[in-house]
Design an enzyme around this catalytic site. Structure first.
Site, PDB file in Angstrom:
ATOM      1  N   ASP A  67     -32.769   1.432  -1.516  1.00  0.00           N
ATOM      2  CA  ASP A  67     -32.257   2.679  -2.085  1.00  0.00           C
ATOM      3  C   ASP A  67     -33.294   3.395  -2.942  1.00  0.00           C
ATOM      4  O   ASP A  67     -34.332   2.843  -3.302  1.00  0.00           O
ATOM      5  CB  ASP A  67     -30.976   2.402  -2.896  1.00  0.00           C
ATOM      6  CG  ASP A  67     -31.019   1.078  -3.671  1.00  0.00           C
ATOM      7  OD1 ASP A  67     -32.126   0.631  -4.030  1.00  0.00           O
ATOM      8  OD2 ASP A  67     -29.957   0.505  -3.920  1.00  0.00           O
ATOM      9  N   ASN A 136     -20.011  -4.114 -10.465  1.00  0.00           N
ATOM     10  CA  ASN A 136     -18.789  -3.571  -9.843  1.00  0.00           C
ATOM     11  C   ASN A 136     -18.680  -3.984  -8.375  1.00  0.00           C
ATOM     12  O   ASN A 136     -17.870  -3.441  -7.637  1.00  0.00           O
ATOM     13  CB  ASN A 136     -18.747  -2.043  -9.976  1.00  0.00           C
ATOM     14  CG  ASN A 136     -19.861  -1.358  -9.196  1.00  0.00           C
ATOM     15  OD1 ASN A 136     -20.706  -2.000  -8.583  1.00  0.00           O
ATOM     16  ND2 ASN A 136     -19.875  -0.027  -9.212  1.00  0.00           N
ATOM     17  N   HIS A 138     -21.123  -3.640  -6.082  1.00  0.00           N
ATOM     18  CA  HIS A 138     -21.920  -2.873  -5.118  1.00  0.00           C
ATOM     19  C   HIS A 138     -23.073  -3.687  -4.561  1.00  0.00           C
ATOM     20  O   HIS A 138     -23.588  -4.598  -5.207  1.00  0.00           O
ATOM     21  CB  HIS A 138     -22.355  -1.509  -5.685  1.00  0.00           C
ATOM     22  CG  HIS A 138     -23.457  -1.536  -6.702  1.00  0.00           C
ATOM     23  ND1 HIS A 138     -23.525  -0.623  -7.740  1.00  0.00           N
ATOM     24  CD2 HIS A 138     -24.553  -2.324  -6.856  1.00  0.00           C
ATOM     25  CE1 HIS A 138     -24.612  -0.876  -8.447  1.00  0.00           C
ATOM     26  NE2 HIS A 138     -25.252  -1.891  -7.938  1.00  0.00           N
ATOM     27  N   GLU A 143     -21.115   1.909  -3.352  1.00  0.00           N
ATOM     28  CA  GLU A 143     -20.180   1.735  -4.451  1.00  0.00           C
ATOM     29  C   GLU A 143     -18.788   1.376  -3.928  1.00  0.00           C
ATOM     30  O   GLU A 143     -18.504   1.561  -2.733  1.00  0.00           O
ATOM     31  CB  GLU A 143     -20.107   3.044  -5.258  1.00  0.00           C
ATOM     32  CG  GLU A 143     -21.443   3.442  -5.904  1.00  0.00           C
ATOM     33  CD  GLU A 143     -21.784   2.643  -7.174  1.00  0.00           C
ATOM     34  OE1 GLU A 143     -21.505   1.429  -7.231  1.00  0.00           O
ATOM     35  OE2 GLU A 143     -22.349   3.238  -8.106  1.00  0.00           O
TER      36      GLU A 143
HETATM   37  C1  F6R Z   1     -31.166  -2.059  -6.260  1.00  0.00           C
HETATM   38  C2  F6R Z   1     -29.862  -2.350  -5.688  1.00  0.00           C
HETATM   39  C3  F6R Z   1     -28.697  -2.700  -6.552  1.00  0.00           C
HETATM   40  C4  F6R Z   1     -29.000  -3.827  -7.537  1.00  0.00           C
HETATM   41  C5  F6R Z   1     -27.780  -4.109  -8.411  1.00  0.00           C
HETATM   42  C6  F6R Z   1     -28.046  -5.191  -9.423  1.00  0.00           C
HETATM   43  O1  F6R Z   1     -32.105  -1.766  -5.237  1.00  0.00           O
HETATM   44  O2  F6R Z   1     -29.722  -2.278  -4.521  1.00  0.00           O
HETATM   45  O3  F6R Z   1     -27.610  -3.053  -5.735  1.00  0.00           O
HETATM   46  O4  F6R Z   1     -29.358  -4.978  -6.825  1.00  0.00           O
HETATM   47  O5  F6R Z   1     -27.399  -2.938  -9.064  1.00  0.00           O
HETATM   48  O6  F6R Z   1     -28.979  -4.713 -10.358  1.00  0.00           O
HETATM   49  P1  F6R Z   1     -29.537  -5.622 -11.540  1.00  0.00           P
HETATM   50  O7  F6R Z   1     -30.427  -6.642 -10.893  1.00  0.00           O
HETATM   51  O8  F6R Z   1     -30.312  -4.665 -12.415  1.00  0.00           O
HETATM   52  O9  F6R Z   1     -28.370  -6.227 -12.217  1.00  0.00           O
END
Ligand code: F6R
Length: 250
Positions: A67, A136, A138, A143
């Site tokens: 992303d 959450n 995702h 989302e």
């Molecule tokens: C980032 C991504 C997100 C993160 C998720 C966890 O490229 O795809 O799904 O893996 O938000 O983020 P952290 O590791 O910061 O808790």
């Protein structure tokens, strides 16, 4: 789903990095799906250590990041381009045109999203998709309520996600409200999937992913429909699972 609970975040991280190294040893031009976020820098650090110790060569590596924020140019310090250069790309000798991240500054983000989906197909698909987990539920920036048949597209970020990611931005900067993300169906097309979640803040999402209903309200629950998923957790992230004694448990 193969679920492995490690005593510490570092051992879970090392396990994930070792899996990536083994993939690249077997197939030096493997296509990796890569993630960003606070969980990932130690994984990339372990991968770089393996490359420095000549355990593995990353020269022929190909990768597609999950992303990128809409509106952020690659040189923006909070862009995922910048993150990947800092933590991995600037330190390896892979060809830069084999390392893909969606362009958040494209004038037509939807067009960029479909070009990106096409580029993944053209590369022969993802061999191993590395995933973190949002509190959450995702995966990527898919989302809650994202369709399980979604492809790479523009997604509107929830307030929860923007709040969680505000820690990476300066106080006077606002977190972008949209991102280009690889879709859930695109993630499920990967030949194998490796998810790393550490810390108690992820415990509810981990529980929903593994023990809750398979439903669009929890995007990560879609992973239970995939035949080859490994989930590496530390005890904090696993703390709400009803079965946490075995190692591995499934
Ligand atoms: C980032 C991504 C997100 C993160 C998720 C966890 O490229 O795809 O799904 O893996 O938000 O983020 P952290 O590791 O910061 O808790």
């Amino acid at each position: 789903m193969n679920i492995i609970v490690f005593p510490e975040a570092q051992t879970a991280t090392d396990f994930v990095a070792e899996k990536l190294v083994n993939t690249i040893l077997k197939k030096p031009d493997a296509v990796l799906g890569l993630a960003t976020g606070g969980t990932m820098p130690p994984v990339y650090a372990a991968l770089l250590r393996a490359a420095r110790n000549r355990q593995v060569s990353l020269s022929d590596l190909r990768s597609f990041n999950l992303d990128e924020y809409v509106g952020l140019a690659p040189d923006h310090p909070q862009s995922y381009h910048h993150f990947m250069r800092k933590h991995l790309f600037d330190h390896i000798d892979a060809k830069t045109n084999n390392l893909f991240v969606p362009r958040g500054d494209h004038p037509e983000p939807a067009q960029e999203a479909s070009r990106y989906e096409g580029a993944i197909i053209e590369a022969g698909g993802i061999d191993v998709q590395l995933l973190g987990l949002g509190a959450n539920g995702h995966i990527g920036f898919n989302e809650p309520s994202a369709s399980f048949s979604s492809r790479t597209r523009v997604e509107t970020l929830t307030d929860d996600t923007r709040l969680a990611n505000a820690r990476f931005f300066k106080a006077d900067e606002s977190v972008p409200s949209q991102a280009i993300t690889v879709g859930i169906a695109t993630i499920l097309d990967a030949r194998s999937i490796l998810l790393l979640a550490t810390g108690e803040a992820k415990a509810r999402a981990v529980q929903a992913m593994i023990e809750g209903p398979i439903e669009e309200n929890c995007p990560a629950s879609a992973l239970r429909n995939h035949p080859s998923v490994t989930v590496a957790l530390d005890v904090g992230a696993a703390s709400r699972l009803s079965s946490k004694t075995g190692c591995p448990v499934s």
